[in-house]
Enzyme design. Structure first.
Site, mmCIF file in Angstrom:
data_model
loop_
_atom_site.group_PDB
_atom_site.id
_atom_site.type_symbol
_atom_site.label_atom_id
_atom_site.label_comp_id
_atom_site.label_asym_id
_atom_site.label_seq_id
_atom_site.Cartn_x
_atom_site.Cartn_y
_atom_site.Cartn_z
ATOM 1 C CB CYS A 181 -11.870 9.438 -3.952
ATOM 2 S SG CYS A 181 -13.574 9.728 -4.478
ATOM 3 C CB CYS A 211 -13.629 6.988 -6.020
ATOM 4 S SG CYS A 211 -13.749 8.736 -6.421
ATOM 5 C CG ASP A 212 -11.103 4.165 -4.629
ATOM 6 O OD1 ASP A 212 -11.553 3.829 -5.736
ATOM 7 O OD2 ASP A 212 -10.127 4.935 -4.494
#
Length: 326
Positions: free
Chosen positions: A140, A143-144
């Site tokens: 992701c 997300c990261d």
């Protein structure tokens, strides 16, 4: 009805932000929800070291810690959180039947599905090693990606999602190397053109991952090979992103619920309703677009509210609780 069969007003299948949020709302509405956590209590977020984009955590929080807090919040309102997973369902009649671990039978007035979707990985030993360590492997970018600002990363994939994530990473990272297994993209032309015209994205066609390199704790590079010439070389990188799709955890429902071609549950637009009355869906089991913790939580709220209204319409003695909305 056999005494061994449990009767439940609201059963929630799966945990994670969607399931726990549904449990919070359902419990506050006096629906006495029972939630089975599934094979991965807390869902995919338990594999995420740092969560910095969920509202209300200015200093960030780890995924496991966040799931523990959500579970405690649901339990505060007397949601019944249980170990175990649902292995079979029967939605063919007026009573929704489910089986826990192939043994225990439960009859439910309403069911909220929050089983999520699992990211697909390459399955290489070194990839799995650094994924479990939280040392630089991710599925992701949204997300990261933040954690790799001004660094060099590698991303695997050739579809629209891979192109979208590569373009997202290009805004944060010094360089993005994109590995495409074939000699062309599977993505739409507009998405392929976008990454091909981005200066700090290098695209390697006919290229596959041989091994994710690291120092035992974090990723330091990726060894790749050209599948036409078998030539190998190493790419320095601190992050390895895999964007080859997700598999929704919905197989046990396919006999009764409408699924799309990849297995995501089809909901009535703008609601959490499925094609079966009294069965609702939340989180990544239906969402193949956003796949974020905050959107999953939002649909968990929707599912609980939809289930509450369904019960109220079915049984005039069940009143919608105003506390649900506060």
């Amino acid at each position: 009805m056999s005494e061994s069969i449990e009767k439940v007003k609201c059963l929630i299948i799966g945990s994670g932000p969607a399931g726990y949020t549904a449990a919070i709302y359902a419990a506050r509405a006096n629906m006495k929800p029972v939630l089975y956590q599934g094979m991965q209590p807390g869902g995919q977020l338990t594999t995420t070291n740092e969560v910095e984009n969920f509202p209300g955590y200015p200093q960030g929080i780890t995924g496991p810690e966040m799931m523990i807090e959500l579970q405690k919040q649901a339990e505060r309102f007397e949601a019944d959180i249980r170990d175990g997973w649902i292995t079979k369902v029967d939605f063919s009649g007026d009573v929704h039947k489910v089986w826990v671990n192939d043994v225990k039978e439960i009859h439910c007035d309403t069911v909220i599905i929050s089983t999520g979707a699992s990211a697909k990985y390459l399955g290489i030993d070194s990839e799995q090693k650094y994924l479990k360590l939280g040392g630089g492997v991710s599925a992701c970018a949204v997300c990261d990606g933040f954690f790799y600002r001004n660094q060099e990363v590698v991303i695997v994939g050739a579809g629209d999602s891979a192109c979208e994530e590569a373009h997202y990473l290009s805004k944060l990272c010094k360089k993005v190397t994109m590995l495409v297994r074939r000699d062309e993209f599977r993505a739409s032309k507009i998405m392929a053109d976008r990454v091909m015209n981005t200066e700090n994205i290098e695209i390697l066609f006919n290229t596959e991952t041989d091994e994710v390199l690291g120092d035992g704790q974090v990723v330091t590079g990726v060894r790749v090979f050209n599948n036409k010439t078998n030539e190998k070389h190493e790419i320095p990188a601190t992050g390895f992103f895999v964007a080859i799709g997700h598999k929704p955890n919905t197989d046990i429902f396919k006999e009764y619920l409408k699924l799309d071609e990849t297995g995501y549950i089809i909901n009535v637009p703008g609601t959490s309703k499925t094609n079966v009355e009294g069965v609702f869906v939340s989180g990544d089991a239906a969402d193949h677009v956003y796949r974020q913790a905050v959107t999953a939580a939002g649909t968990g709220c929707m599912a609980a509210l939809d289930a509450e209204r369904y019960l109220a319409a079915k049984d005039s003695t069940f009143e919608i609780s105003t506390s649900t909305y506060n």
